[in-house]
Design an enzyme around this catalytic site. Sequence first.
Site, PDB file in Angstrom:
ATOM      1  N   HIS A   1      -5.295  -2.995   6.471  1.00  0.00           N
ATOM      2  CA  HIS A   1      -5.084  -3.293   5.058  1.00  0.00           C
ATOM      3  C   HIS A   1      -6.446  -3.611   4.436  1.00  0.00           C
ATOM      4  O   HIS A   1      -6.822  -4.750   4.220  1.00  0.00           O
ATOM      5  CB  HIS A   1      -4.131  -4.481   4.899  1.00  0.00           C
ATOM      6  CG  HIS A   1      -3.890  -4.891   3.478  1.00  0.00           C
ATOM      7  ND1 HIS A   1      -3.227  -4.087   2.576  1.00  0.00           N
ATOM      8  CD2 HIS A   1      -4.240  -6.013   2.808  1.00  0.00           C
ATOM      9  CE1 HIS A   1      -3.172  -4.702   1.412  1.00  0.00           C
ATOM     10  NE2 HIS A   1      -3.777  -5.871   1.516  1.00  0.00           N
TER      11      HIS A   1
ATOM     12  N   ASP B   1       0.835  -1.201   0.000  1.00  0.00           N
ATOM     13  CA  ASP B   1       0.000   0.000   0.000  1.00  0.00           C
ATOM     14  C   ASP B   1       0.876   1.259   0.000  1.00  0.00           C
ATOM     15  O   ASP B   1       0.591   2.227  -0.718  1.00  0.00           O
ATOM     16  CB  ASP B   1      -0.918   0.002   1.226  1.00  0.00           C
ATOM     17  CG  ASP B   1      -1.772  -1.249   1.313  1.00  0.00           C
ATOM     18  OD1 ASP B   1      -2.399  -1.603   0.305  1.00  0.00           O
ATOM     19  OD2 ASP B   1      -1.786  -1.874   2.383  1.00  0.00           O
TER      20      ASP B   1
END
Length: 442
Positions: free
Chosen positions: A281, A253
């Site tokens: 996440h 990410d």
Amino acid sequence: MAMAELTTPKTTSPFLDSSSQLRLSSKLHLSNQFRHLLLPPLHATPSSKISCSVSQNNQAPVAVQDNGSVKTKKECYGVFCLTYDLKAEEETKSWKKMISIAVSGAAGMISNHLLFKLASGAVFGPDQPIALKLLGSERSIQALEGVAMELEDSLFPLLREVDIGTDPYEVFQDVEWALLIGAKPRGPGMERAALLDINGQIFAEQGKALNAVASPNVKVLVVGNPCNTNALICLKNAPNIPAKNFHALTRLDENRAKCQLALKAGVFYDKVSNMTIWGNHSTTQVPDFLNARINGLPVKEVITDHKWLEEGFTESVQKRGGLLIQKWGRSSAASTAVSIVDAIKSLVTPTPEGDWFSTGVYTNGNPYGIAEDLVFSMPCRSKGDGDYELVKDVEIDDYLRKRIAKSEAELLAEKQCVAHLTGDGIAFCDLGPVDTMLPGEV
């Protein structure tokens, strides 16, 4: 020249014909439960004694005949069975002590990219020998053999041992790093609560195994989703291992966020620093443009389209995996493997002055006011010793605080769903109507 003794087995390896069975620089073991199914017993014969001539400068071994005594190795096959054993005074002086690394889901696509980076020295360094301990399932045991064959054929000098098996209590023995990639994927129609429970049981068992047999200071990186809560389950089932040693992977990410900022600013992505991913996440993750910098300047000074920063930026990071599947027809296994490498290197390499990195870690004692007893992605720095410290000099405005609180609430709800796996009582699951799994991971 240093002489290293080696043998050829009486029976033929399933990987090599009898003419090619020479001991090289590594060994491969099968866990006990599979050795009798896959391999013939190894018996050395005095007539097949071979020595390996090894130069002090680590050149490739050359096989020569010798009439000395015979050595045997247990529970091994293929070229790794035939590893020479140098005497202590003949060992390469420039190499470090070997470290042992466990990888679960080792037959999967992410591991297929990762294992060769580990074995090549690209992660722990060109002078760091490693042992790989590969954990799979009964269905994947033949695929693990295939992985071992490719590792054989790659002739990595730093790869000294390879073990494969399906029992974490065997595979995790004395490991110093555990990269927990394997998890059940979410199938069509599967509720998030069901996925949390199914994968939670896997990580509870692996946490118990690490607690029982791994190195007391093992570093654990959880990749299998939902990785934040899986990491929490794992650490709760490993009370003898410091909670600080458990990480949930949010580096992909971070990498995606850096890329999107670089694209928007028209710079190369190495100009983007101080990038933080806060929280889970999932689609509640918070890519932090407030504290990030481009060429040393605050992002908001470089990118003046603040509406894009508040809306388009986060969405572009969240949807990147789904878009990749649309374009390529497969998930982001390669870039995930690269992000695992980045996450490890951030812990074993000193953080550049003034910069930081993102990783999901235990929240107890955090300076941001985030609820304790969660695994939450936060900004960290490391001295390169495998440990880290949370970054205190970050700005959190009302906009960022609100976004962080949303991800915090989601993780608290996930924690309630797995209370029966963390020792926190009876599970109660209310995740709400919105599906927050990232596109590309469903």
